[in-house]
Enzyme design. Structure first.
Site, PDB file in Angstrom:
ATOM      1  N   ASP A  32       0.825  -1.216   0.000  1.00  0.00           N
ATOM      2  CA  ASP A  32       0.000   0.000   0.000  1.00  0.00           C
ATOM      3  C   ASP A  32       0.857   1.263   0.000  1.00  0.00           C
ATOM      4  OD1 ASP A  32      -2.317   1.453   0.035  1.00  0.00           O
ATOM      5  OD2 ASP A  32      -2.688   1.211   2.178  1.00  0.00           O
ATOM      6  N   ARG A  45       0.204   9.263 -10.131  1.00  0.00           N
ATOM      7  CA  ARG A  45       0.152   8.048  -9.305  1.00  0.00           C
ATOM      8  C   ARG A  45       0.822   6.855 -10.004  1.00  0.00           C
ATOM      9  NH1 ARG A  45      -3.598   7.668  -5.225  1.00  0.00           N
ATOM     10  NH2 ARG A  45      -4.040   5.514  -5.784  1.00  0.00           N
ATOM     11  N   ASN A  80     -10.840  -2.236  -6.258  1.00  0.00           N
ATOM     12  CA  ASN A  80      -9.988  -1.317  -7.030  1.00  0.00           C
ATOM     13  C   ASN A  80     -10.589  -0.890  -8.375  1.00  0.00           C
ATOM     14  OD1 ASN A  80      -6.807  -2.695  -5.860  1.00  0.00           O
ATOM     15  ND2 ASN A  80      -7.934  -0.911  -5.149  1.00  0.00           N
ATOM     16  N   ARG A 206      -5.557  -1.964   8.472  1.00  0.00           N
ATOM     17  CA  ARG A 206      -6.765  -2.684   8.043  1.00  0.00           C
ATOM     18  C   ARG A 206      -6.358  -3.928   7.256  1.00  0.00           C
ATOM     19  NH1 ARG A 206      -8.027   2.578   6.593  1.00  0.00           N
ATOM     20  NH2 ARG A 206      -7.149   2.283   4.516  1.00  0.00           N
ATOM     21  N   SER A 208      -8.540  -4.957   4.779  1.00  0.00           N
ATOM     22  CA  SER A 208      -9.058  -4.590   3.451  1.00  0.00           C
ATOM     23  C   SER A 208      -9.469  -5.779   2.579  1.00  0.00           C
ATOM     24  CB  SER A 208      -8.032  -3.725   2.702  1.00  0.00           C
ATOM     25  OG  SER A 208      -7.759  -2.563   3.410  1.00  0.00           O
TER      26      SER A 208
HETATM   27  C1  FPP Z   1      -1.704   0.175  -3.549  1.00  0.00           C
HETATM   28  O1  FPP Z   1      -1.286   1.507  -3.532  1.00  0.00           O
HETATM   29  C2  FPP Z   1      -1.157  -0.512  -4.713  1.00  0.00           C
HETATM   30  C3  FPP Z   1      -1.893  -1.066  -5.722  1.00  0.00           C
HETATM   31  C4  FPP Z   1      -3.373  -1.023  -5.772  1.00  0.00           C
HETATM   32  C5  FPP Z   1      -1.245  -1.726  -6.864  1.00  0.00           C
HETATM   33  C6  FPP Z   1      -0.088  -2.594  -6.466  1.00  0.00           C
HETATM   34  C7  FPP Z   1       0.570  -3.098  -7.679  1.00  0.00           C
HETATM   35  C8  FPP Z   1       1.909  -3.192  -7.854  1.00  0.00           C
HETATM   36  C9  FPP Z   1       2.907  -2.824  -6.850  1.00  0.00           C
HETATM   37  C10 FPP Z   1       2.404  -3.757  -9.136  1.00  0.00           C
HETATM   38  C11 FPP Z   1       2.526  -5.248  -8.999  1.00  0.00           C
HETATM   39  C12 FPP Z   1       2.779  -5.851 -10.319  1.00  0.00           C
HETATM   40  C13 FPP Z   1       2.614  -7.151 -10.594  1.00  0.00           C
HETATM   41  C14 FPP Z   1       2.863  -7.682 -11.945  1.00  0.00           C
HETATM   42  C15 FPP Z   1       2.151  -8.100  -9.579  1.00  0.00           C
HETATM   43  P1  FPP Z   1      -2.371   2.632  -3.675  1.00  0.00           P
HETATM   44  O2  FPP Z   1      -2.496   2.989  -5.106  1.00  0.00           O
HETATM   45  O3  FPP Z   1      -3.652   2.201  -3.027  1.00  0.00           O
HETATM   46  O4  FPP Z   1      -1.708   3.801  -2.873  1.00  0.00           O
HETATM   47  P2  FPP Z   1      -2.446   4.920  -2.005  1.00  0.00           P
HETATM   48  O5  FPP Z   1      -3.111   4.212  -0.857  1.00  0.00           O
HETATM   49  O6  FPP Z   1      -1.326   5.778  -1.578  1.00  0.00           O
HETATM   50  O7  FPP Z   1      -3.425   5.610  -2.911  1.00  0.00           O
END
Ligand code: FPP
Length: 267
Positions: A32, A45, A80, A206, A208
């Site tokens: 996260d 982002r 998401n 959390r 989630s």
């Molecule tokens: C959460 O951060 C992250 C995600 C929803 C995406 C995670 C994906 C990757 C790290 C890429 C993985 C790639 C593969 C091929 C498995 P957020 O966007 O919710 O961050 P925020 O809470 O700060 O908004």
């Protein structure tokens, strides 16, 4: 000393503090903070997600080196989809590209990759890439990487309940046969042990909707570090913290010889 050497030394020092006999076999991670990391730097982002991929590679390497056997990461939840279309499209495209670019190395490292979740609504190109990666690596046995995509813990539990209800109504099983073992063996994670440790980055406390059934007795480690800044050092800190925990599974602490004393019972 160069910054790289200082980091290597810090990693080595922490690595030595780890009890290799008590390394968790299965670690689950909620990666996260990608968006916040990028926003803080005045970047879109998507930059956070891109950096998140290189962190994931570092953590796969670190956990493999340490002797963990399974890593389960939350890449895209059923919730998401509510993000702006541009970000959803970016993530779907990122998964496809990363998988296409990395699968050769994943296979060479004898890593088995599995995708967990409802893959039905994913675009055909991603589904094809997923199926071919799973098929290519299905016999690998050095390490298992589970990537949760369009995954939701409640949805998984409902799916199991439906499957077992159908089997009951068709007479394939008797309702009295439904127990934890049967439930477990019908989950998307069938055949693997539950995670001993859950790591969540970015300070959020959390679960989630992640692995609701499987995390019942997992130790939880919250790191304040945002996922794109997470690294081997932070991972090793999580393992050391895990090793300091006293896992009782609802029981009480036993004496060193494995027995219990009556005086431990207070009422
Ligand atoms: C959460 O951060 C992250 C995600 C929803 C995406 C995670 C994906 C990757 C790290 C890429 C993985 C790639 C593969 C091929 C498995 P957020 O966007 O919710 O961050 P925020 O809470 O700060 O908004």
């Amino acid at each position: 000393m160069s910054l790289g050497k200082i980091i290597d030394k810090a990693n080595n020092d922490l690595f030595k503090r780890i009890d290799k006999q008590k390394v968790p076999e299965h670690v689950a991670i909620i990666m996260d903070g990608n968006g916040r990391w990028a926003t803080k730097k005045g970047l879109p982002r998507s930059f956070g997600h891109n950096k998140g991929v290189s962190v994931l590679k570092e953590i796969i390497r670190a956990s493999n080196k340490l002797g963990c056997k399974i890593l389960t990461v939350y890449a895209f939840s059923t919730e998401n989809w509510t993000r702006p279309t541009k970000e959803v499209d970016f993530l779907i495209n990122l998964f496809t590209e990363v998988l296409k670019n990395e699968i050769k190395e994943i296979h060479q490292e004898s890593i088995k990759i599995k995708f967990i979740g409802d893959l039905t609504p994913l675009p055909e190109t991603l589904k094809k890439t997923i199926y071919s990666s799973e098929s290519l690596t299905k016999n690998n046995n050095a390490f298992l990487l589970n990537v949760c995509v369009n995954y939701g813990g409640r949805q998984e539990i409902v799916k199991v309940a439906k499957e077992l209800a159908l089997k009951s109504s068709s007479g394939e099983i008797n309702p009295s046969e439904v127990n934890e073992e049967l439930f477990n063996s019908t989950l998307l994670t069938q055949g693997i042990n539950d995670p001993e440790l859950l790591i969540r980055t970015s300070g959020e406390k959390r679960i989630s909707n992640f692995l609701l059934w499987q995390l019942a007795y997992s130790e939880i480690y919250i790191s304040d570090v945002l996922w794109p800044d997470f690294n081997e050092l932070e991972f090793l800190k999580a393992i050391i913290d895990y090793q300091s925990r006293n896992r009782r599974f609802g029981g009480i602490e036993s004496l060193p010889n494995g027995s219990y004393e009556d005086s431990q019972c207070t009422s």
